[in-house]
Design an enzyme around this catalytic site. Structure first.
Site, mmCIF file in Angstrom:
data_model
loop_
_atom_site.group_PDB
_atom_site.id
_atom_site.type_symbol
_atom_site.label_atom_id
_atom_site.label_comp_id
_atom_site.label_asym_id
_atom_site.label_seq_id
_atom_site.Cartn_x
_atom_site.Cartn_y
_atom_site.Cartn_z
ATOM 1 N N ASP A 156 -1.159 28.792 12.674
ATOM 2 C CA ASP A 156 -0.546 27.625 13.206
ATOM 3 C C ASP A 156 -0.126 26.742 12.254
ATOM 4 O O ASP A 156 -1.050 26.209 11.552
ATOM 5 C CB ASP A 156 -1.471 26.987 14.483
ATOM 6 C CG ASP A 156 -0.793 26.541 15.653
ATOM 7 O OD1 ASP A 156 0.479 25.735 15.267
ATOM 8 O OD2 ASP A 156 -1.104 26.526 16.691
ATOM 9 N N ASP A 183 4.129 24.244 14.980
ATOM 10 C CA ASP A 183 4.100 23.053 15.926
ATOM 11 C C ASP A 183 5.153 22.139 16.092
ATOM 12 O O ASP A 183 5.504 21.453 15.243
ATOM 13 C CB ASP A 183 2.649 22.406 15.769
ATOM 14 C CG ASP A 183 2.121 21.645 16.629
ATOM 15 O OD1 ASP A 183 1.625 22.180 17.896
ATOM 16 O OD2 ASP A 183 1.970 20.589 16.528
ATOM 17 N N GLU A 206 7.526 26.153 18.013
ATOM 18 C CA GLU A 206 7.383 25.570 19.368
ATOM 19 C C GLU A 206 8.326 24.455 19.526
ATOM 20 O O GLU A 206 8.345 23.591 18.885
ATOM 21 C CB GLU A 206 5.877 25.051 19.349
ATOM 22 C CG GLU A 206 5.472 24.603 20.709
ATOM 23 C CD GLU A 206 4.639 23.394 20.767
ATOM 24 O OE1 GLU A 206 4.078 23.281 21.862
ATOM 25 O OE2 GLU A 206 4.511 22.507 19.757
ATOM 26 N N HIS A 258 -2.105 26.907 25.615
ATOM 27 C CA HIS A 258 -3.237 26.109 25.553
ATOM 28 C C HIS A 258 -2.845 24.814 26.302
ATOM 29 O O HIS A 258 -3.732 23.916 26.162
ATOM 30 C CB HIS A 258 -3.860 25.969 24.244
ATOM 31 C CG HIS A 258 -2.880 25.499 23.265
ATOM 32 N ND1 HIS A 258 -1.683 26.031 22.741
ATOM 33 C CD2 HIS A 258 -3.107 24.393 22.735
ATOM 34 C CE1 HIS A 258 -1.167 25.091 21.933
ATOM 35 N NE2 HIS A 258 -2.025 24.282 21.752
ATOM 36 N N ASP A 259 -1.631 24.321 26.486
ATOM 37 C CA ASP A 259 -0.850 23.311 26.950
ATOM 38 C C ASP A 259 -0.403 23.189 28.165
ATOM 39 O O ASP A 259 -0.364 22.230 28.786
ATOM 40 C CB ASP A 259 0.154 22.814 25.954
ATOM 41 C CG ASP A 259 -0.114 22.657 24.672
ATOM 42 O OD1 ASP A 259 -1.309 22.016 24.094
ATOM 43 O OD2 ASP A 259 0.813 22.839 23.766
HETATM 44 C C1 GLC Z 1 1.649 20.996 20.092
HETATM 45 C C2 GLC Z 1 0.599 21.662 20.644
HETATM 46 C C3 GLC Z 1 -0.323 20.609 21.217
HETATM 47 C C4 GLC Z 1 -0.649 19.526 20.559
HETATM 48 C C5 GLC Z 1 0.674 18.924 19.956
HETATM 49 C C6 GLC Z 1 0.508 17.806 18.955
HETATM 50 O O1 GLC Z 1 2.352 20.868 21.184
HETATM 51 O O2 GLC Z 1 0.826 22.809 21.322
HETATM 52 O O3 GLC Z 1 -1.478 21.182 21.608
HETATM 53 O O4 GLC Z 1 -1.448 18.376 21.315
HETATM 54 O O5 GLC Z 1 1.590 19.815 19.369
HETATM 55 O O6 GLC Z 1 0.032 18.479 17.483
#
Ligand code: GLC
Length: 520
Positions: A102, A204, A268, A329-330
């Protein structure tokens, strides 16, 4: 011509997201670690996935579960050491799997040495590696922007008299991607891991890479309701999806292309389909796979799903490879979003659509959101905005490998409660040929055998009543997929030999919630 030799692995591969805190604890501290992942690799081989993406494992004060990185080129002691990483990486390769890490480029931890230096003075060498602005004349923050986890995106730093920007927590200062030195340093981070054999990154929070404070305030969101959370009360037009992100994306891809075979970049991105498509790059020179989260937001009815799939396919730039994500995970677990009885249908959809699927750990077991008592809450979002269902702990609970205390996950006290129901444990499901795990194995094995399900064309996406159906065709072989999303039995459209069914029935009407793949 055989496609096999010319296709990159990720077109046929299935990505499995490991949330390392909750996969397997080898030390007894209640938190999963790299050695734990290594020990449990046989589960993934047995399951039949092709690649693992591991959420952040880097040194971090853990204000946002590791998405606040204090050193991009090391491993947090909670998860192990660089040696543990090397051992895991070698084991992953031996198992025939690919490894994605990641990459968190949009912000670091406030404890990163870069930020510690930047906040020393206005003239500090690395001052401009972060985003600083003067207060407005009345002392208030430079813009009205609201952070993802509530509160202003600006925190005042009294010693130097300026505000710094953070799209997430104050402990996650935004990196300034308009600074060429910062960019170069981040590209070196990518090389650090590529040189250690990493096959790619999930990148991310990409839409937040280049917020532009010079554009001023964000407008209010006319459709806002409180349950959306404070951040959505404004339209984040000056924070997200700034056009300059694309140039950075192209640079990241050039770094990935320095390696042979080229490394994979999965982005993402939360946004509209139109926004998403831009991240492929104008000439496929940015992200190979901008995450497609449509299934996470989907209405689980046949007609809207059919329309959504057709619209996504139609919007893909010529030659772009699609991808689908069911959970992460979100976001709430799929089995909790649509009901445990429908989770198999969702898995069949994910694994038979055209494009690279990403599975979230535990979904192969039908794991559900686990209620978290207030005293056990870990997620800063839930702490900042309690009781509105925004917290992400319920989807981050550890895997139960066995039944009984610690669930084979830990010998200590797990960092989040483990679902105690014996039926979600790996051990239980391994012994049951009709389990969710067995179903996933069969589905993944079918996907591996049938090129139509990976490289095949997708046609005839349609709804008949509540039955969603489509065809996949490759080199003269056609498979038909039929999924009954309704509450009543429905005729199975199409004929042919049933290769797999969610319910184990191979002929007759589709039961409510039943899906089948037929060879035509
Ligand atoms: C992304 C991650 C999340 C995190 C955010 C800030 O969306 O998936 O878990 O809190 O970025 O890094």
């Amino acid at each position: 011509m055989t496609h096999q030799a010319t296709q990159p692995w990720w077109k046929e591969g299935v990505i499995y997201q490991i949330y390392p805190r909750s996969f397997m604890d080898s030390t007894g501290d209640g938190i999963g670690d790299l050695e734990g992942i290594r020990q449990r690799l046989p589960h993934l081989v047995d399951l039949g996935v092709d690649a693992i993406w591991i959420s952040p494992i880097f040194p971090s004060p853990m204000k946002d579960a590791g998405y606040d990185v204090a050193d991009y080129c090391d491993i947090d002691p909670l998860f192990g050491s660089l040696e543990d990483f090397e051992r895991l990486s070698a084991a992953v390769k031996d198992a025939g799997l690919k490894l994605l890490l990641d990459f968190v480029p949009s912000h670091s931890s406030d404890q990163h040495p870069w930020f510690l230096e930047a906040r020393q003075s206005r003239d500090a060498d690395k001052r401009d590696w972060y985003i600083w602005r003067d207060p407005l004349p009345d002392g208030s923050p430079p813009t009205n922007w609201i952070s993802e986890f509530a509160g202003s995106t600006w925190t005042f730093h009294p010693e130097t008299g300026q505000y710094y920007l953070h799209v997430f927590l104050p402990e996650q200062p935004a990196l300034n991607w308009r600074n060429p030195e910062l960019r170069a340093a981040m590209y070196d981070v990518m090389r650090f891991w590529f040189d250690r054999g990493v096959d790619g990154f999930r990148v991310d929070a990409l839409e937040n890479l280049m917020p532009n404070p010079d554009l001023g305030d964000n407008p209010p969101n006319p459709d806002w309701v409180e349950s959306m959370g404070p951040a959505r009360s404004h339209l984040p037009v000056n924070i997200k999806h700034q056009p300059e992100i694309l140039a950075a994306g192209r640079d990241m891809r050039s770094v990935a292309n320095e390696y042979d075979p080229e490394r994979l970049l999965v982005g993402e991105i939360y946004g509209t389909t139109e926004q998403l498509m831009k991240y492929y790059g104008e000439n496929h020179d940015a992200f190979q796979l901008p995450f497609n989260f449509l299934l996470i937001e989907a209405v689980w009815q046949a007609e809207p799903l059919a329309g959504m799939i057709r619209a996504y396919e139609a919007a893909l730039p010529e030659g772009a490879w699609p991808n689908w994500v069911l959970g992460n995970h979100d976001r709430p677990r799929i089995a909790s979003r649509i009901g445990a009885g429908r989770a198999r249908l969702a898995a069949m959809l994910l694994l038979t659509l055209r494009g690279t699927p990403t599975m979230y750990q535990g979904d192969e077991l039908g794991m559900e959101n686990v209620p978290i008592p207030p005293e056990a809450v870990q997620d800063p979002w839930e702490r900042n905005v309690p009781g509105q269902g925004l917290g992400r702990d319920p989807v981050r609970t550890p895997i139960a490998w066995e039944t009984g205390p610690g669930a084979g996950f830990t010998t200590g006290t797990p960092w989040l409660p483990i679902d105690p129901r014996p039926e979600v444990a790996v051990e239980t499901q391994q012994a049951d040929p009709h389990s969710m795990l067995a179903f996933h194995k069969a589905l993944l094995a079918l996907r591996k055998r049938e090129k139509a399900l990976t490289l095949g064309d997708l046609t005839g996406v349609d709804a008949t009543g509540e039955v969603l159906h489509y065809r996949r065709t490759h080199q003269g072989r056609t498979l038909a997929v039929a999924l009954n999303l309704g509450e009543t039995a429905a005729p199975c459209p199409g004929t042919g030999d049933c290769l797999i069914s969610t319910h184990g029935t191979t002929t007759g009407d589709l039961a409510p919630g039943e899906g089948r793949v037929l060879a035509q």
